[in-house]
Motif scaffolding. Structure first.
Motif, PDB file in Angstrom:
ATOM      1  N   SER A 166     -60.259  -4.140 -38.300  1.00 60.08           N
ATOM      2  CA  SER A 166     -59.835  -5.499 -37.958  1.00 60.08           C
ATOM      3  C   SER A 166     -60.662  -6.491 -38.752  1.00 60.08           C
ATOM      4  O   SER A 166     -61.875  -6.322 -38.903  1.00 60.08           O
ATOM      5  N   VAL A 167     -60.007  -7.540 -39.248  1.00 59.60           N
ATOM      6  CA  VAL A 167     -60.660  -8.558 -40.059  1.00 59.60           C
ATOM      7  C   VAL A 167     -60.377  -9.929 -39.470  1.00 59.60           C
ATOM      8  O   VAL A 167     -59.230 -10.244 -39.120  1.00 59.60           O
ATOM      9  N   ARG A 168     -61.419 -10.716 -39.361  1.00 60.06           N
ATOM     10  CA  ARG A 168     -61.302 -12.100 -38.869  1.00 60.06           C
ATOM     11  C   ARG A 168     -60.893 -13.005 -40.031  1.00 60.06           C
ATOM     12  O   ARG A 168     -61.502 -12.975 -41.099  1.00 60.06           O
ATOM     13  N   LEU A 169     -59.850 -13.814 -39.817  1.00 64.52           N
ATOM     14  CA  LEU A 169     -59.344 -14.720 -40.845  1.00 64.52           C
ATOM     15  C   LEU A 169     -59.588 -16.156 -40.406  1.00 64.52           C
ATOM     16  O   LEU A 169     -58.834 -16.715 -39.598  1.00 64.52           O
ATOM     17  N   ALA A 170     -60.662 -16.736 -40.894  1.00 66.75           N
ATOM     18  CA  ALA A 170     -60.968 -18.130 -40.566  1.00 66.75           C
ATOM     19  C   ALA A 170     -60.043 -19.058 -41.348  1.00 66.75           C
ATOM     20  O   ALA A 170     -59.527 -18.692 -42.412  1.00 66.75           O
ATOM     21  N   PRO A 171     -59.801 -20.266 -40.842  1.00 66.12           N
ATOM     22  CA  PRO A 171     -58.964 -21.215 -41.583  1.00 66.12           C
ATOM     23  C   PRO A 171     -59.498 -21.436 -42.994  1.00 66.12           C
ATOM     24  O   PRO A 171     -60.688 -21.663 -43.193  1.00 66.12           O
ATOM     25  N   GLY A 172     -58.615 -21.326 -43.976  1.00 62.08           N
ATOM     26  CA  GLY A 172     -59.002 -21.555 -45.363  1.00 62.08           C
ATOM     27  C   GLY A 172     -59.613 -20.372 -46.058  1.00 62.08           C
ATOM     28  O   GLY A 172     -59.816 -20.408 -47.277  1.00 62.08           O
ATOM     29  N   ALA A 173     -59.917 -19.302 -45.331  1.00 57.57           N
ATOM     30  CA  ALA A 173     -60.554 -18.133 -45.949  1.00 57.57           C
ATOM     31  C   ALA A 173     -59.521 -17.321 -46.721  1.00 57.57           C
ATOM     32  O   ALA A 173     -58.359 -17.209 -46.311  1.00 57.57           O
ATOM     33  N   PRO A 174     -59.909 -16.717 -47.849  1.00 56.32           N
ATOM     34  CA  PRO A 174     -58.973 -15.874 -48.604  1.00 56.32           C
ATOM     35  C   PRO A 174     -58.696 -14.579 -47.852  1.00 56.32           C
ATOM     36  O   PRO A 174     -59.487 -14.138 -47.011  1.00 56.32           O
ATOM     37  N   LEU A 175     -57.570 -13.978 -48.160  1.00 56.75           N
ATOM     38  CA  LEU A 175     -57.218 -12.707 -47.527  1.00 56.75           C
ATOM     39  C   LEU A 175     -58.083 -11.594 -48.097  1.00 56.75           C
ATOM     40  O   LEU A 175     -58.298 -11.525 -49.312  1.00 56.75           O
ATOM     41  N   PRO A 176     -58.590 -10.693 -47.259  1.00 59.21           N
ATOM     42  CA  PRO A 176     -59.371  -9.553 -47.759  1.00 59.21           C
ATOM     43  C   PRO A 176     -58.511  -8.665 -48.658  1.00 59.21           C
ATOM     44  O   PRO A 176     -57.289  -8.584 -48.502  1.00 59.21           O
ATOM     45  N   ALA A 177     -59.165  -7.979 -49.559  1.00 61.94           N
ATOM     46  CA  ALA A 177     -58.437  -7.170 -50.532  1.00 61.94           C
ATOM     47  C   ALA A 177     -58.271  -5.719 -50.100  1.00 61.94           C
ATOM     48  O   ALA A 177     -57.536  -4.970 -50.749  1.00 61.94           O
ATOM     49  N   ASP A 178     -58.930  -5.301 -49.023  1.00 64.37           N
ATOM     50  CA  ASP A 178     -58.951  -3.866 -48.693  1.00 64.37           C
ATOM     51  C   ASP A 178     -58.400  -3.577 -47.303  1.00 64.37           C
ATOM     52  O   ASP A 178     -58.889  -2.695 -46.596  1.00 64.37           O
ATOM     53  N   LEU A 179     -57.379  -4.296 -46.896  1.00 65.58           N
ATOM     54  CA  LEU A 179     -56.815  -4.055 -45.567  1.00 65.58           C
ATOM     55  C   LEU A 179     -55.969  -2.785 -45.559  1.00 65.58           C
ATOM     56  O   LEU A 179     -55.315  -2.452 -46.556  1.00 65.58           O
ATOM     57  N   PRO A 180     -55.932  -2.067 -44.429  1.00 71.75           N
ATOM     58  CA  PRO A 180     -55.171  -0.811 -44.333  1.00 71.75           C
ATOM     59  C   PRO A 180     -53.712  -1.072 -43.949  1.00 71.75           C
ATOM     60  O   PRO A 180     -53.327  -0.910 -42.792  1.00 71.75           O
ATOM     61  N   TYR A 181     -52.895  -1.475 -44.884  1.00 71.05           N
ATOM     62  CA  TYR A 181     -51.502  -1.818 -44.568  1.00 71.05           C
ATOM     63  C   TYR A 181     -50.742  -0.589 -44.080  1.00 71.05           C
ATOM     64  O   TYR A 181     -51.025   0.532 -44.508  1.00 71.05           O
ATOM     65  N   GLU A 229     -55.278  -6.647 -38.295  1.00 70.13           N
ATOM     66  CA  GLU A 229     -55.828  -5.347 -37.921  1.00 70.13           C
ATOM     67  C   GLU A 229     -54.806  -4.251 -38.158  1.00 70.13           C
ATOM     68  O   GLU A 229     -53.586  -4.505 -38.216  1.00 70.13           O
ATOM     69  N   GLU A 230     -55.306  -3.039 -38.280  1.00 69.88           N
ATOM     70  CA  GLU A 230     -54.417  -1.923 -38.571  1.00 69.88           C
ATOM     71  C   GLU A 230     -53.358  -1.782 -37.482  1.00 69.88           C
ATOM     72  O   GLU A 230     -53.607  -1.999 -36.291  1.00 69.88           O
ATOM     73  N   PHE A 231     -52.162  -1.443 -37.894  1.00 69.46           N
ATOM     74  CA  PHE A 231     -51.041  -1.257 -36.980  1.00 69.46           C
ATOM     75  C   PHE A 231     -51.215   0.055 -36.232  1.00 69.46           C
ATOM     76  O   PHE A 231     -51.340   1.125 -36.838  1.00 69.46           O
ATOM     77  N   LEU A 232     -51.242  -0.019 -34.919  1.00 77.14           N
ATOM     78  CA  LEU A 232     -51.378   1.159 -34.069  1.00 77.14           C
ATOM     79  C   LEU A 232     -49.980   1.665 -33.733  1.00 77.14           C
ATOM     80  O   LEU A 232     -49.307   1.133 -32.849  1.00 77.14           O
ATOM     81  N   ASP A 233     -49.554   2.672 -34.469  1.00 75.76           N
ATOM     82  CA  ASP A 233     -48.178   3.139 -34.388  1.00 75.76           C
ATOM     83  C   ASP A 233     -48.043   4.194 -33.302  1.00 75.76           C
ATOM     84  O   ASP A 233     -48.672   5.253 -33.364  1.00 75.76           O
ATOM     85  N   GLY A 234     -47.238   3.896 -32.297  1.00 77.25           N
ATOM     86  CA  GLY A 234     -47.006   4.844 -31.214  1.00 77.25           C
ATOM     87  C   GLY A 234     -46.494   4.127 -29.990  1.00 77.25           C
ATOM     88  O   GLY A 234     -46.502   2.888 -29.922  1.00 77.25           O
ATOM     89  N   PRO A 235     -46.012   4.878 -28.997  1.00 81.02           N
ATOM     90  CA  PRO A 235     -45.520   4.269 -27.766  1.00 81.02           C
ATOM     91  C   PRO A 235     -46.593   3.399 -27.109  1.00 81.02           C
ATOM     92  O   PRO A 235     -47.772   3.750 -27.089  1.00 81.02           O
ATOM     93  N   VAL A 236     -46.152   2.265 -26.568  1.00 81.71           N
ATOM     94  CA  VAL A 236     -47.077   1.318 -25.943  1.00 81.71           C
ATOM     95  C   VAL A 236     -47.083   1.535 -24.428  1.00 81.71           C
ATOM     96  O   VAL A 236     -46.030   1.653 -23.800  1.00 81.71           O
ATOM     97  N   HIS A 237     -48.276   1.594 -23.877  1.00 82.55           N
ATOM     98  CA  HIS A 237     -48.466   1.772 -22.439  1.00 82.55           C
ATOM     99  C   HIS A 237     -49.400   0.677 -21.924  1.00 82.55           C
ATOM    100  O   HIS A 237     -50.087   0.011 -22.693  1.00 82.55           O
ATOM    101  N   THR A 238     -49.442   0.552 -20.609  1.00 81.79           N
ATOM    102  CA  THR A 238     -50.441  -0.311 -19.979  1.00 81.79           C
ATOM    103  C   THR A 238     -51.173   0.471 -18.899  1.00 81.79           C
ATOM    104  O   THR A 238     -50.662   1.469 -18.373  1.00 81.79           O
ATOM    105  N   LEU A 239     -52.369   0.015 -18.590  1.00 83.31           N
ATOM    106  CA  LEU A 239     -53.105   0.524 -17.433  1.00 83.31           C
ATOM    107  C   LEU A 239     -53.523  -0.670 -16.594  1.00 83.31           C
ATOM    108  O   LEU A 239     -54.089  -1.638 -17.112  1.00 83.31           O
ATOM    109  N   GLU A 240     -53.212  -0.602 -15.307  1.00 83.46           N
ATOM    110  CA  GLU A 240     -53.509  -1.694 -14.383  1.00 83.46           C
ATOM    111  C   GLU A 240     -54.667  -1.273 -13.477  1.00 83.46           C
ATOM    112  O   GLU A 240     -54.585  -0.246 -12.794  1.00 83.46           O
ATOM    113  N   THR A 241     -55.735  -2.066 -13.490  1.00 83.16           N
ATOM    114  CA  THR A 241     -56.926  -1.725 -12.714  1.00 83.16           C
ATOM    115  C   THR A 241     -57.339  -2.888 -11.833  1.00 83.16           C
ATOM    116  O   THR A 241     -57.006  -4.053 -12.086  1.00 83.16           O
ATOM    117  N   LEU A 242     -58.091  -2.559 -10.803  1.00 87.98           N
ATOM    118  CA  LEU A 242     -58.640  -3.560  -9.896  1.00 87.98           C
ATOM    119  C   LEU A 242     -60.014  -3.094  -9.451  1.00 87.98           C
ATOM    120  O   LEU A 242     -60.164  -1.961  -8.977  1.00 87.98           O
TER     121      LEU A 242
END
Length: 393
Positions: free
Chosen positions: A117-132, A175-188
């Motif tokens: 994951s990469v933080r993109l501040a306003p005006g900052a250039p795009l990183p060159a090594d992202l995992p597309y 951030e890298e795309f997390l490819d797979g079924p999406v689930h949730t966990l609900e806790t209290l």
């Protein structure tokens, strides 16, 4: 007992969940909000609820508090600080800040759930090594707003430029795309620990957007998933109160998408209460008043009872010309023949203008149904759609 509830705009979780729960507990309620006119049937004070000092001053000038609570995405840290000031049970404000900020959350989770994951501040250039491919999103975003999948550098550059037209000063993350079924966990959680209440399986709309079109009840999430999510919550310091965690089941196992340090929304909180057999809203309030909670009941994983929250998503921009009314089970509808109880919660009304955004803001209404298995629920939801269509012209 007096509950101070901080809120922005009214939501079903507040008006249909927490306010009735407080009444059932016999508590007095004071709503602190920047829109007091939206709560005509309750004591509501005009307060800058995004400012913890203002919340503290408002409570101190009013009745002594028994609990200070919010279910708003935007007000968790502020409310936690105010509750702690009065010595009341509260979430760790640092965990609230971390969960809310996706860049901070990724850093905190690095040891237990490493995601590039990469933080993109306003005006900052795009990183060159992202995992597309990568997902770009606002660090403080909600409701899938401005969340886009980018297949390569050109897509990412275009997506960032588009988002910047609406959010010129916001920090983004890619951030890298997390490819797979999406689930949730609900806790209290309360002072004694964290209870797992169940989870949901999420059906997303077509990429490159991430619209949550449907959530189906999953009473017994896989033990591997539970362990991973609870480790992630510990890593950011979350646990007390309600938490709604989204994760993808990738070929490498479960990976955290985001941690929402609040109760699940989109009517799934009511499904959760019904299907888990737990007065969820009351339990959450009781935890924030310092009361110990009973153990979560044993869940059934045999599919004998199912529930789903199904969004009616606008297929085009335009004006709503026909909309079904609010509907609650009465026993006379055709879906009762399937053994299904069904609710419809309209989010729009005739005359409303709809401009497609590729987000959960495109919802026209939400259909909630429970019954004896998924096949019956699906048949009932389909029958409802035929009888009560939405029209956008």
């Amino acid at each position: 007992m007096r509950l101070y509830l901080t809120a922005l705009n009214p939501t079903a979780s507040v008006t249909g969940g927490f306010l009735p729960a407080a009444a059932a507990l016999g508590w007095d309620v004071t709503i602190l909000t920047d829109r007091p006119g939206d709560y005509p049937d309750h004591e509501a004070l005009a307060v800058d609820v995004r400012n913890p000092r203002a919340v503290i001053e408002a409570v101190a000038a009013h009745h002594p508090p028994g609990a200070v609570f919010s279910n708003s995405d935007h007000l968790q840290a502020e409310t936690a600080l105010a509750a702690a000031y009065f010595g009341l049970p509260a979430k760790d404000w640092r965990a609230c800040v971390t969960a809310k900020n996706k860049a901070l959350a990724r850093a905190a989770l690095a040891a237990v759930d490493p995601v590039r994951s990469v933080r993109l501040a306003p005006g900052a250039p795009l990183p060159a090594d992202l995992p597309y491919p990568v997902v770009v999103k606002p660090a403080l975003g909600v409701a899938s707003e401005d969340v886009v999948l980018a297949a390569g550098e050109a897509d990412l550059s275009a997506a960032v430029a588009d988002i910047r037209t609406r959010r010129p000063d916001d920090v983004l993350v890619a951030e890298e795309f997390l490819d797979g079924p999406v689930h949730t966990l609900e806790t209290l959680g309360d002072a004694s620990g964290v209870r797992v209440l169940g989870g949901f399986r999420t059906t997303l709309g077509p990429l490159p957007h991430f619209v949550e079109e449907r959530l189906d009840w999953d009473p017994a999430p896989a033990e591997e998933h539970v362990r991973h999510v609870l480790a992630a919550l510990r890593a950011i310091g979350a646990g007390f109160g309600a938490c709604h965690t989204e994760y993808a089941v990738t070929p490498d196992g479960p990976r955290i998408i985001e941690i929402n340090y609040r109760l699940i929304g989109d009517d799934c909180d009511f499904l959760l209460a019904d299907l888990a057999g737990v007065p969820v809203h009351e339990w959450i309030l009781r935890a924030h008043a310092g009361e110990p909670l009973p153990a979560a009941p044993a869940v059934r994983g045999d599919g004998a009872r199912h529930g789903a929250s199904v969004a009616v998503v606008a297929g085009r921009s335009g004006v709503v010309t026909a909309a079904p009314p609010e509907i609650a089970p009465s026993g006379d509808e055709p879906w009762a023949g399937y053994g299904v109880r069904l609710w419809h919660h309209p989010l729009r009304a005739p005359g409303d203008r709809v401009d497609l955004t590729g987000t959960n803001r495109d919802f026209l209404g939400i259909v909630r149904a429970t019954g004896p298995g998924r096949a019956s629920v699906d048949a009932a939801v389909t029958a409802f759609g035929r009888l009560h269509p939405w029209t956008v012209a």
